[in-house]
Design a protein around this motif. Structure first.
Motif, PDB file in Angstrom:
ATOM      1  N   PRO A  89       0.735  -1.333  -0.053  1.00  0.00           N
ATOM      2  CA  PRO A  89       0.122  -0.025  -0.152  1.00  0.00           C
ATOM      3  C   PRO A  89       0.967   1.378   0.032  1.00  0.00           C
ATOM      4  CG  PRO A  89       0.030  -1.049   2.152  1.00  0.00           C
ATOM      5  CD  PRO A  89       0.768  -1.876   1.442  1.00  0.00           C
ATOM      6  N   ARG A  90       0.040   2.379  -0.389  1.00  0.00           N
ATOM      7  CA  ARG A  90       0.828   3.642  -0.418  1.00  0.00           C
ATOM      8  C   ARG A  90       0.988   4.023   1.008  1.00  0.00           C
ATOM      9  NH1 ARG A  90      -1.990   9.209  -1.549  1.00  0.00           N
ATOM     10  NH2 ARG A  90      -0.149  10.725  -1.563  1.00  0.00           N
ATOM     11  N   LEU A  91       1.945   4.440   1.748  1.00  0.00           N
ATOM     12  CA  LEU A  91       2.262   5.025   3.081  1.00  0.00           C
ATOM     13  C   LEU A  91       1.918   6.392   2.914  1.00  0.00           C
ATOM     14  CD1 LEU A  91       2.734   4.473   5.958  1.00  0.00           C
ATOM     15  CD2 LEU A  91       5.180   4.885   5.444  1.00  0.00           C
ATOM     16  N   THR A  92       1.009   7.004   3.657  1.00  0.00           N
ATOM     17  CA  THR A  92       0.809   8.395   3.934  1.00  0.00           C
ATOM     18  C   THR A  92       0.570   8.690   5.480  1.00  0.00           C
ATOM     19  OG1 THR A  92      -1.611   8.216   4.068  1.00  0.00           O
ATOM     20  CG2 THR A  92      -0.832   8.343   1.888  1.00  0.00           C
ATOM     21  N   LEU A  93       1.196  10.019   5.455  1.00  0.00           N
ATOM     22  CA  LEU A  93       0.797  10.578   7.000  1.00  0.00           C
ATOM     23  C   LEU A  93       0.138  11.778   6.890  1.00  0.00           C
ATOM     24  CD1 LEU A  93       4.906  11.123   7.474  1.00  0.00           C
ATOM     25  CD2 LEU A  93       3.366   9.126   7.965  1.00  0.00           C
ATOM     26  N   SER A  94      -0.751  11.819   8.242  1.00  0.00           N
ATOM     27  CA  SER A  94      -1.875  12.958   8.362  1.00  0.00           C
ATOM     28  C   SER A  94      -1.418  13.742   9.688  1.00  0.00           C
ATOM     29  CB  SER A  94      -3.123  12.217   8.332  1.00  0.00           C
ATOM     30  OG  SER A  94      -3.491  11.687   9.438  1.00  0.00           O
ATOM     31  N   ALA A  95      -1.598  15.022   9.578  1.00  0.00           N
ATOM     32  CA  ALA A  95      -1.615  15.728  10.738  1.00  0.00           C
ATOM     33  C   ALA A  95      -2.254  17.170  10.337  1.00  0.00           C
ATOM     34  CB  ALA A  95       0.015  16.011  11.165  1.00  0.00           C
ATOM     35  N   ASN A  96      -2.990  17.707  11.182  1.00  0.00           N
ATOM     36  CA  ASN A  96      -3.655  19.019  11.188  1.00  0.00           C
ATOM     37  C   ASN A  96      -2.875  20.081  10.685  1.00  0.00           C
ATOM     38  OD1 ASN A  96      -5.222  21.290  11.512  1.00  0.00           O
ATOM     39  ND2 ASN A  96      -6.430  20.477  12.943  1.00  0.00           N
ATOM     40  N   PRO A  97      -2.661  20.621   9.722  1.00  0.00           N
ATOM     41  CA  PRO A  97      -1.787  21.579   9.380  1.00  0.00           C
ATOM     42  C   PRO A  97      -1.870  22.898  10.359  1.00  0.00           C
ATOM     43  CG  PRO A  97      -3.488  21.671   7.702  1.00  0.00           C
ATOM     44  CD  PRO A  97      -3.841  20.505   8.548  1.00  0.00           C
ATOM     45  N   LEU A  98      -2.839  23.046  10.773  1.00  0.00           N
ATOM     46  CA  LEU A  98      -2.994  24.267  11.835  1.00  0.00           C
ATOM     47  C   LEU A  98      -2.267  24.221  13.163  1.00  0.00           C
ATOM     48  CD1 LEU A  98      -6.727  25.329  10.992  1.00  0.00           C
ATOM     49  CD2 LEU A  98      -4.493  26.007   9.889  1.00  0.00           C
TER      50      LEU A  98
ATOM     51  N   GLY B 106       1.315  19.430  12.999  1.00  0.00           N
ATOM     52  CA  GLY B 106       1.241  19.473  11.442  1.00  0.00           C
ATOM     53  C   GLY B 106       2.127  20.289  10.776  1.00  0.00           C
ATOM     54  N   ARG B 107       2.602  21.533  11.194  1.00  0.00           N
ATOM     55  CA  ARG B 107       3.576  22.455  10.801  1.00  0.00           C
ATOM     56  C   ARG B 107       4.916  21.978  10.820  1.00  0.00           C
ATOM     57  NH1 ARG B 107       0.157  26.312  13.528  1.00  0.00           N
ATOM     58  NH2 ARG B 107       1.662  26.495  15.336  1.00  0.00           N
ATOM     59  N   LEU B 108       5.288  21.432  11.912  1.00  0.00           N
ATOM     60  CA  LEU B 108       6.524  20.897  12.040  1.00  0.00           C
ATOM     61  C   LEU B 108       6.624  19.577  11.150  1.00  0.00           C
ATOM     62  CD1 LEU B 108       9.470  20.723  13.336  1.00  0.00           C
ATOM     63  CD2 LEU B 108       8.471  19.469  15.153  1.00  0.00           C
ATOM     64  N   LEU B 109       5.695  18.768  11.157  1.00  0.00           N
ATOM     65  CA  LEU B 109       5.794  17.673  10.281  1.00  0.00           C
ATOM     66  C   LEU B 109       5.990  18.148   8.745  1.00  0.00           C
ATOM     67  CD1 LEU B 109       5.582  14.544  10.251  1.00  0.00           C
ATOM     68  CD2 LEU B 109       2.951  14.766   9.603  1.00  0.00           C
ATOM     69  N   ARG B 110       5.312  19.107   8.382  1.00  0.00           N
ATOM     70  CA  ARG B 110       5.294  19.509   6.820  1.00  0.00           C
ATOM     71  C   ARG B 110       6.938  20.143   6.533  1.00  0.00           C
ATOM     72  NH1 ARG B 110       1.427  20.537   3.366  1.00  0.00           N
ATOM     73  NH2 ARG B 110      -0.140  19.959   4.836  1.00  0.00           N
ATOM     74  N   ALA B 111       7.401  20.775   7.454  1.00  0.00           N
ATOM     75  CA  ALA B 111       8.700  21.360   7.458  1.00  0.00           C
ATOM     76  C   ALA B 111       9.772  19.984   7.547  1.00  0.00           C
ATOM     77  CB  ALA B 111       8.917  22.016   8.394  1.00  0.00           C
ATOM     78  N   THR B 112       9.412  19.135   8.314  1.00  0.00           N
ATOM     79  CA  THR B 112      10.528  17.781   8.389  1.00  0.00           C
ATOM     80  C   THR B 112      10.413  17.114   7.247  1.00  0.00           C
ATOM     81  OG1 THR B 112      10.149  17.733  10.914  1.00  0.00           O
ATOM     82  CG2 THR B 112      10.995  15.718   9.908  1.00  0.00           C
TER      83      THR B 112
ATOM     84  N   GLY C  83       8.371  12.424   1.486  1.00  0.00           N
ATOM     85  CA  GLY C  83       8.201  13.778   1.058  1.00  0.00           C
ATOM     86  C   GLY C  83       6.950  14.073   0.475  1.00  0.00           C
ATOM     87  N   THR C  84       6.199  13.110  -0.389  1.00  0.00           N
ATOM     88  CA  THR C  84       5.209  13.497  -0.903  1.00  0.00           C
ATOM     89  C   THR C  84       3.816  12.757  -0.097  1.00  0.00           C
ATOM     90  OG1 THR C  84       5.355  11.558  -2.374  1.00  0.00           O
ATOM     91  CG2 THR C  84       6.270  13.740  -3.178  1.00  0.00           C
ATOM     92  N   ALA C  85       4.293  12.272   1.005  1.00  0.00           N
ATOM     93  CA  ALA C  85       3.192  11.370   1.740  1.00  0.00           C
ATOM     94  C   ALA C  85       2.372  12.072   2.681  1.00  0.00           C
ATOM     95  CB  ALA C  85       4.109  10.439   2.542  1.00  0.00           C
ATOM     96  N   LEU C  86       2.461  13.579   2.822  1.00  0.00           N
ATOM     97  CA  LEU C  86       1.700  14.123   3.687  1.00  0.00           C
ATOM     98  C   LEU C  86       0.328  14.599   3.291  1.00  0.00           C
ATOM     99  CD1 LEU C  86       1.621  15.375   6.749  1.00  0.00           C
ATOM    100  CD2 LEU C  86       2.271  17.572   5.539  1.00  0.00           C
ATOM    101  N   LEU C  87      -0.660  14.168   4.232  1.00  0.00           N
ATOM    102  CA  LEU C  87      -2.146  14.604   3.984  1.00  0.00           C
ATOM    103  C   LEU C  87      -2.690  15.411   4.922  1.00  0.00           C
ATOM    104  CD1 LEU C  87      -3.554  11.154   2.913  1.00  0.00           C
ATOM    105  CD2 LEU C  87      -2.822  12.860   1.161  1.00  0.00           C
ATOM    106  N   ASP C  88      -3.345  16.315   4.634  1.00  0.00           N
ATOM    107  CA  ASP C  88      -4.310  17.196   5.486  1.00  0.00           C
ATOM    108  C   ASP C  88      -5.170  16.423   6.287  1.00  0.00           C
ATOM    109  OD1 ASP C  88      -2.729  19.466   4.802  1.00  0.00           O
ATOM    110  OD2 ASP C  88      -4.220  20.206   3.294  1.00  0.00           O
TER     111      ASP C  88
END
Length: 242
Positions: free
Chosen positions: A75-84, A88-94, A102-107
């Motif tokens: 399966p495709r591995l994805t990560l989710s975290a509230n961007p607000l 969520g902000r740190l995860l997006r930067a990390t 790098g392309t796995a983050l979902l809101d």
């Protein structure tokens, strides 16, 4: 660190929610949980990090990166975290520093599960007629997918897996059939965490055309196995298309 697993067999997604701070054993435990989720043959394996402290984002992302790099297919591995949120902000930067994730983050919350015409699922009761219903599903999709060479073996294996679950687990059953590049994968999940029973039932008529036990599965498949967890087990089998 704790986690909860939420499965959507119909939609094809499995979400693992992670909370708390990691322990020294967290990497091996998380790898086990990810493997458990992967065996249910979802299209998307989502790790929800909203319950994670910001100080633990980077170490856990490194663990997930290592795990994702070691996997072939699946399966495709994805990560989710509230961007607000800070997490969520740190995860997006990390994630910008991780080529695999790098392309796995979902809101959060995620509702973007892909569809796949080469995956089929059916939920069945613990009923004597369930093996027949599962066989029909497998036969129909094998022919649709151009995998006629595995139809007969797949129908027998399906009967045995479903019969075993009906007779011994006695819970609802989920069967997921997936056409891989050169093989057919059959995954059967029930809600009993004990190992599948190797012995054949004394009365094969209790289930539709089943009852020959696990040895026939080993004889007809390329490989098979099972994974038990607190909320049930998944028994899987792979049949090469050739």
């Amino acid at each position: 660190m704790t986690w909860a697993i939420l499965r959507d067999f119909t939609g094809g997604s499995t979400r693992i929610s992670v909370t708390g701070s990691p322990t020294p054993e967290a990497e091996s435990h998380l790898s086990t949980v990810l493997l458990h989720g992967r065996l249910d043959a979802p299209l998307t394996l989502e790790v929800d990090l909203n319950g994670l402290p910001t100080s633990d984002v980077a170490p856990l992302v490194t663990v997930l990166e290592r795990w994702a790099t070691s996997q072939e297919g699946g399966p495709r591995l994805t990560l989710s975290a509230n961007p607000l949120t800070p997490t969520g902000r740190l995860l997006r930067a990390t994630l910008g520093r991780h080529p695999v994730l790098g392309t796995a983050l979902l809101d959060h919350p995620s509702r973007r599960t892909p569809s796949d015409p080469r995956r089929a699922h059916l939920c069945l009761p613990a009923d004597p007629q369930s093996p027949a219903a599962a066989r029909k599903l497998v036969a129909r999709h094998c022919r649709t997918w151009g995998m006629e060479t595995v139809v007969d073996r797949a129908m027998v294996v399906t009967s045995e897996l479903i019969s075993n679950a009906v007779l011994h687990a006695r819970t609802d059953i989920d069967i997921t059939v997936t056409a891989m590049e050169k093989a057919l994968r059959i995954s059967v999940r029930d809600r009993a965490a004990d190992a599948p029973h190797a012995a054949a039932p004394t009365a094969a008529s209790q289930v539709s055309e089943g009852g020959r036990g696990l040895p026939i599965i080993a004889a007809l498949t390329t490989r098979w196995g099972f994974f038990a967890f607190g909320d049930g087990k998944t028994v899987w089998a792979v049949i090469d298309n050739g």
